[in-house]
Scaffold this motif. Structure first.
Motif, PDB file in Angstrom:
ATOM      1  N   ASP A 221       0.839  -1.203   0.000  1.00  0.00           N
ATOM      2  CA  ASP A 221       0.000   0.000   0.000  1.00  0.00           C
ATOM      3  C   ASP A 221       0.877   1.257   0.000  1.00  0.00           C
ATOM      4  OD1 ASP A 221       0.720  -0.880   2.537  1.00  0.00           O
ATOM      5  OD2 ASP A 221      -1.115  -0.196   3.517  1.00  0.00           O
TER       6      ASP A 221
ATOM      7  N   ARG B 135     -13.930  -0.057   1.095  1.00  0.00           N
ATOM      8  CA  ARG B 135     -13.031  -1.219   1.170  1.00  0.00           C
ATOM      9  C   ARG B 135     -13.559  -2.200   2.209  1.00  0.00           C
ATOM     10  NH1 ARG B 135      -7.243  -0.849   4.374  1.00  0.00           N
ATOM     11  NH2 ARG B 135      -6.982  -3.095   4.657  1.00  0.00           N
ATOM     12  N   ASP B 245      -6.914  -1.816   0.199  1.00  0.00           N
ATOM     13  CA  ASP B 245      -5.751  -1.347   0.952  1.00  0.00           C
ATOM     14  C   ASP B 245      -4.803  -0.598   0.026  1.00  0.00           C
ATOM     15  OD1 ASP B 245      -3.838  -1.031   2.895  1.00  0.00           O
ATOM     16  OD2 ASP B 245      -3.126  -3.092   2.834  1.00  0.00           O
ATOM     17  N   ASP B 249      -4.654   3.754  -0.406  1.00  0.00           N
ATOM     18  CA  ASP B 249      -3.413   4.474  -0.114  1.00  0.00           C
ATOM     19  C   ASP B 249      -2.895   5.192  -1.356  1.00  0.00           C
ATOM     20  OD1 ASP B 249      -3.681   3.587   2.424  1.00  0.00           O
ATOM     21  OD2 ASP B 249      -1.704   2.705   2.601  1.00  0.00           O
TER      22      ASP B 249
HETATM   23 MG   LIG Z   1      -3.072   0.575   3.926  1.00  0.00          MG
END
Ligand SMILES: [Mg+2]
Ligand SMILES: [Mg+2]
Lengths: 354, 354
Positions: A221, B135, B245, B249
């Motif tokens: 990430d 998510r 994830d 980000d």
């Molecule tokens: Mg993350």
């Protein structure tokens, strides 16, 4: 050097862009006194029309007998419009990768100075970016056991990696880093995945044999953030099949245009080089497709055999073409240059700088 | 409206940024005639020092008895320097999410006009970007069975999803899209993963109940490209735990600064709101931390209860502060405003526009 190169033009614009890459290789032969021989074989939709199979046995034999494979593109509208066709052109490529055990995908990310404006990123972010992604290509969750419960309400995919699968690509990545800026970034999710922790152990152990290479680990990430915020921090990125799939496509977006990026699939015994873009069937035969990605895949082929000056000579010629605006319409909308004219210019400008 | 809000200041800069969010909520109460009550409880390193546990039983009970939780940040250098500590502050947060069954992480991606220059992306790429990522937070490969062979050479992680896990977050995402621009993009790898194919079937079926929402599917590698090339095409993105994830980000990097992004964790019974950034221990007590992410997490809280005008009033005040350069040094290096001065200005500028 003598090299036997198999040419797999494939479908769509494959034949015409590959022809420009071959022009460049012939110019390299002449300029640097090498002797490459070329043998053409069929794959994809064109092979299906001829033989019924997207990867004829004869093609596989020819590939196995050669030093390297230069690949065009695969797929046609005819099959794109029918997602339920049992045999599909793309299977020819997947099967070839499997038969030749090409376990490592290599994707360089570097942008020509003249094309900085094509990037969605600001100039100061991208300037100086030059990294390469080593993605494991034959293991991980894409190939693990898939299950669907009898009532269809629970599905699963298994991500599995063995030390052997990890170590063979890790050696390739360390060797690449050693010959570049001596930095290797391993991308994983070791905070949550057992396979990632195995990757870290195997890579760390192998790293002891490459003391000149700085090794760092980055969570996937965070890597996706860093590729946008500061792509120039990377040299070689090593990662698994899934993370590599996502991050290499994300990274290719840095360059703005898909028409410019090459890739390689490498194993212990065989190596194949191809443009990153697809078969762009609508442009087939129109002399409008950008040949640069295919030409740069020939550059990767030369680098693979240590012919780095020869590779650099092509890059210099490509850069010259771009500076002089000798490019296809996707780069320069007012251009009158077609696929073969761009190939002619680049191949005619390959010179030995020594 | 009456609301019982649990405040979990946590560690590092958590208490001071949370205090600014509370100032804004109090201003909203006064301006719009609401009655919020606040009860504070301990979590993280501070709770470990007091009770030995990063999530004391009392804290959990308080959270369960409240309508919403406003969370600061978690973690201290003391534990960051010791990755092998058996009990870690962050476990308090993970355990809380699990106990409250917060199965959906919500991450809005929108940049204030005054901060466009902070983005690594070019202005014309990012202008108008306004999407939100849903998510899945409690299933998938991060929570599936992990195995390591006895000789340590083969590792695996299982990615598993059930129809139930998919459908509960899918309803949340469709409802969000219905109230926004009526577009839902599901990100998966349905070309290779069985779990992704289950996601597509479940989402498609549920989509029949939301005919006003346009539903599209996008492969994760292409999504990572599209977020860089054209982020304004998205409205609501729905995806699994792993893809979410990485992509959330990556998306937060669009905004350049982490100090500005809020997030929410939502379940069927509870909801928690927090800044995206970490505990930034080095800045603790120095009155230099940017409170905007925490203030925007209070905005998400208000939106969650349908208090959209109230939420908008805070956003307008934040925008005013940014336009007047009343911000911390991370935004404006020559600023003399600290955390609490920024909080004062924003809370004092919350007005009912009616
Ligand atoms: Mg993350
Ligand atoms: Mg891909």
């Amino acid at each position: 050097m003598n090299l036997n190169i198999t040419l797999l033009p494939g479908d769509g614009i494959g034949p015409e862009v590959l022809a420009q890459a071959v022009k460049c290789l012939r110019a390299v032969e002449e300029t640097f006194n090498h002797n490459f021989s070329y043998i053409e074989a069929s794959i994809g939709a064109v092979a299906m029309d001829q033989t019924g199979s997207p990867l004829p046995e004869e093609t596989l034999e020819i590939c196995k007998a050669s030093d390297a494979i230069l690949f065009g593109t695969i797929g046609t509208l005819k099959y794109d419009d029918n997602p339920y066709a049992k045999v599909r052109p793309e299977q020819g490529l997947l099967q070839l990768r499997k038969e030749l055990n090409l376990f490592s995908s290599i994707r360089p990310v570097k942008i020509f100075p003249t094309l900085l404006e094509k990037s969605p990123l600001k100039k100061e972010i991208i300037l100086g970016t030059d990294f390469v992604i080593y993605r494991e290509l034959t293991g991980g969750i894409y190939f693990g056991e898939k299950k669907l419960s009898a009532d269809g309400t629970v599905a699963s995919d298994l991500c599995e990696y063995s030390e052997k699968e990890i170590s063979r690509i890790t050696h390739l990545a360390f060797k690449a880093a050693k010959n570049r800026m001596q930095k290797l970034t391993v991308v994983d999710k070791a905070n949550v995945l057992e396979t990632s922790r195995l990757w870290r152990r195997v890579v760390s152990k192998i790293g002891e044999s490459y003391p000149e290479v700085a090794l760092e680990f980055l969570l996937a990430d965070n890597a996706a953030m860093q590729i946008m915020l500061n792509p120039k921090q990377f040299d070689v990125i090593l990662t698994d099949n899934l993370f590599g799939d996502i991050l290499s496509d994300q990274s290719s977006a840095i360059c703005g245009s898909k028409g410019l990026l090459p890739s390689a699939s490498i194993g212990n015994d065989y190596a194949m080089f191809e443009p990153f873009h697809g078969s762009f069937t609508q442009a087939k035969g129109k002399n409008i497709a950008n040949p640069i990605a295919s030409i740069l895949s020939a550059v990767m082929l030369l680098n693979h055999f240590g012919l780095n000056e020869e590779a650099q000579a092509i890059i210099v010629a490509v850069d010259k073409a771009l500076r002089k605006n000798i490019s296809t319409k996707d780069i320069n909308p007012s251009s009158t240059y077609g696929t073969s004219q761009v190939g002619d210019f680049i191949s005619q400008n390959i010179i030995d700088s020594e």
